[in-house]
Enzyme design. Structure first.
Site, PDB file in Angstrom:
ATOM      1  CB  SER A 157      -0.968  -0.054   1.196  1.00 59.68           C
ATOM      2  OG  SER A 157      -1.996   0.872   1.020  1.00 59.68           O
TER       3      SER A 157
ATOM      4  CG  ASP B 227      -7.442  -3.240  -1.620  1.00 61.54           C
ATOM      5  OD1 ASP B 227      -7.959  -2.287  -1.014  1.00 61.54           O
ATOM      6  OD2 ASP B 227      -6.225  -3.445  -1.671  1.00 61.54           O
TER       7      ASP B 227
ATOM      8  CG  HIS C  20      -5.593  -2.667   1.502  1.00 62.98           C
ATOM      9  ND1 HIS C  20      -5.008  -2.488   0.277  1.00 62.98           N
ATOM     10  CD2 HIS C  20      -4.972  -1.790   2.337  1.00 62.98           C
ATOM     11  CE1 HIS C  20      -4.089  -1.543   0.359  1.00 62.98           C
ATOM     12  NE2 HIS C  20      -4.044  -1.103   1.604  1.00 62.98           N
TER      13      HIS C  20
HETATM   14  N1  LIG Z   1      -7.540   2.833   9.855  1.00 61.88           N
HETATM   15  C1  LIG Z   1      -7.862   2.619   8.482  1.00 61.88           C
HETATM   16  C2  LIG Z   1      -7.231   1.372   7.957  1.00 61.88           C
HETATM   17  C3  LIG Z   1      -5.739   1.473   7.884  1.00 61.88           C
HETATM   18  C4  LIG Z   1      -5.191   0.378   7.019  1.00 61.88           C
HETATM   19  O1  LIG Z   1      -5.902  -0.370   6.385  1.00 61.88           O
HETATM   20  N2  LIG Z   1      -3.872   0.301   6.940  1.00 61.88           N
HETATM   21  C5  LIG Z   1      -3.277  -0.700   6.087  1.00 61.88           C
HETATM   22  C6  LIG Z   1      -2.390  -0.012   5.106  1.00 61.88           C
HETATM   23  S1  LIG Z   1      -3.355   1.079   4.105  1.00 61.88           S
HETATM   24  C7  LIG Z   1      -2.239   1.824   3.066  1.00 61.88           C
HETATM   25  O2  LIG Z   1      -1.136   2.123   3.290  1.00 61.88           O
HETATM   26  C8  LIG Z   1      -2.510  -1.686   6.927  1.00 61.88           C
HETATM   27  O3  LIG Z   1      -1.572  -2.308   6.488  1.00 61.88           O
HETATM   28  N3  LIG Z   1      -2.956  -1.844   8.165  1.00 61.88           N
HETATM   29  C9  LIG Z   1      -2.324  -2.723   9.137  1.00 61.88           C
HETATM   30  C10 LIG Z   1      -2.999  -4.044   9.305  1.00 61.88           C
HETATM   31  O4  LIG Z   1      -2.598  -4.745  10.224  1.00 61.88           O
HETATM   32  O5  LIG Z   1      -3.877  -4.408   8.486  1.00 61.88           O
HETATM   33  C11 LIG Z   1      -9.357   2.584   8.249  1.00 61.88           C
HETATM   34  O6  LIG Z   1     -10.033   2.993   9.147  1.00 61.88           O
HETATM   35  O7  LIG Z   1      -9.768   2.191   7.149  1.00 61.88           O
END
Ligand SMILES: N[C@@H](CCC(=O)N[C@@H](CSC=O)C(=O)NCC(=O)O)C(=O)O
Length: 281
Positions: free
Chosen positions: A149, A225, A258
Site C-alpha cells: 500500500s 480491496d 487489503h
Molecule cells: N484505519 C484505516 C485502515 C488502515 C489500514 O488499512 N492500513 C493498512 C495499510 S493502508 C495503506 O497504506 C494496513 O496495512 N494496516 C495494518 C494491518 O494490520 O492491516 C481505516 O479505518 O480504514
C-alpha cells in the site's frame, strides 16, 4: 551513532531483532526490525527491505506477514523500518490516520512543520542501509525492496530511482499513482507543497513512464480491496509500464482484500521473486 537492541527472539533457526536509534536523517529516534536468517552464521546474505502501509509500525510485517520461515530457507535477511518518525512530535501529527504519525509516505518533506523530521525517503534509501551494513550480516551488493500500500508506493519509488542499489522490487496493493488519488494529494501537498513537478519524483507511474525499468516488477492486488478504485489505481501504473516497455507481472487476486491475510497468502511468491534476483542471478 548508538544502536539500541530493544528485543531479540530466536525464530526459525535465525533471529528476530528490534532496534531503536537516533536518526541522522529524521533527527529523532527511529525504530526498525530485522530478521537474520541462519545462513548469516556462515557468511553475508542478501537483504530485503519491506516498507509497511499507513498506521503500521516496524512490527506489523514481522508479526503478520508470515515471511520468516521461507526467509530462513532462502537465506534472506529482512529489514522493516517504522512508517514515520514518532518521538519528535509535530503539531497535528495525530489528527489523521493517513497523514503524519504512521504515514510518512517515504518522501523527504520540504514543508514546515514536517521538513525537520519527515525524511523517510533518505532514511530508507541512505541511512538505514548504512546501519544494516554496520550489523555485519547483510550484503551491500544484494539488496531488494518490497512493500504494501503506502509501502508499495515507497518500494516502487525507491527501486525506480535507485536502480543500482535495489536489484529486485515487488509490491502488494501499492498506491500506484499517488498524484491521482486522495491519499497521495493529501500527503504530497502536506509534505511537498503545491508544485506538482516536485511530486513526480515520488510517483511510481510517472517514474516508470519516463524510463524503462530493466528488471521484472511483481505486483499482487486483491479484487475485494476496498481501496482499489479510489486510492490504489494499479491500471495507471500498468499502462505506464507498458508505455516504457518495462516488464510488469501484475495479478488481480479474486476474493482478496487489503489486509495481511492477503499479503501472507502471496508472501512466498514475492520472496521467491526476490530470491531469484538476489541469490540466483
Ligand atoms: N484505519 C484505516 C485502515 C488502515 C489500514 O488499512 N492500513 C493498512 C495499510 S493502508 C495503506 O497504506 C494496513 O496495512 N494496516 C495494518 C494491518 O494490520 O492491516 C481505516 O479505518 O480504514
Amino acid at each position: 551513532m548508538t544502536l539500541n537492541l530493544v528485543s531479540e527472539h530466536a525464530c526459525f533457526g535465525g533471529w528476530m531483532r528490534f532496534y531503536s536509534h537516533e536518526s541522522r536523517e529524521c533527527r529523532t529516534e527511529m525504530r526498525f526490525s530485522v530478521y537474520v536468517p541462519p545462513q548469516a552464521e556462515q557468511g553475508k546474505v542478501p537483504v530485503l527491505y519491506y516498507l509497511a502501509g499507513l498506521t503500521c509500525t516496524e512490527e506489523t510485517f514481522m508479526v503478520k506477514g508470515g515471511a520468516q520461515r521461507l526467509a530462513a530457507e532462502l537465506g534472506l535477511m529482512l529489514v522493516a523500518p517504522d512508517t514515520s518518525p514518532r518521538k519528535a512530535r509535530v503539531p497535528g501529527d495525530d489528527a489523521n490516520w493517513d497523514f503524519g504519525l504512521g504515514a510518512g509516505f517515504y518522501v523527504d518533506s520540504t514543508q514546515e512543520p514536517w521538513a525537520q523530521n519527515y525524511r523517510m525517503y533518505s532514511y530508507v534509501t541512505k541511512e538505514l542501509p548504512e546501519i544494516v551494513q554496520s550489523l555485519g550480516s547483510g550484503r551491500a551488493d544484494r539488496q531488494g525492496i518490497f512493500g504494501h500500500s503506502m509501502g508499495g508506493h515507497g518500494a516502487l519509488v525507491c527501486a525506480l530511482r535507485n536502480r543500482d542499489q535495489y536489484l529486485s522490487v515487488s509490491a502488494f496493493a501499492p498506491i500506484s499513482a499517488p498524484m491521482q488519488c486522495p491519499w497521495g494529494h493529501k500527503a504530497f501537498s502536506g509534505y511537498l507543497g503545491e508544485d506538482r513537478e516536485l511530486w513526480k519524483q515520488y510517483d511510481a507511474s510517472e517514474l516508470i513512464r519516463a524510463q524503462r525499468y530493466p528488471r521484472p516488477i511483481l505486483i499482487d492486488q486483491g479484487d475485494k480491496d476496498k481501496f482499489l478504485t479510489e486510492q490504489l489505481k494499479p491500471e495507471i501504473f500498468a499502462a505506464a509500464a507498458r508505455e516504457s516497455g518495462s516488464e510488469l507481472r501484475y495479478t488481480l487476486r479474486p476474493g482478496y482484500d487489503h489486509g495481511y491475510y492477503f499479503i501472507s497468502t502471496f508472501m512466498e511468491d514475492h520472496l521467491r521473486h526476490h530470491a531469484r534476483q538476489l541469490i540466483s542471478s
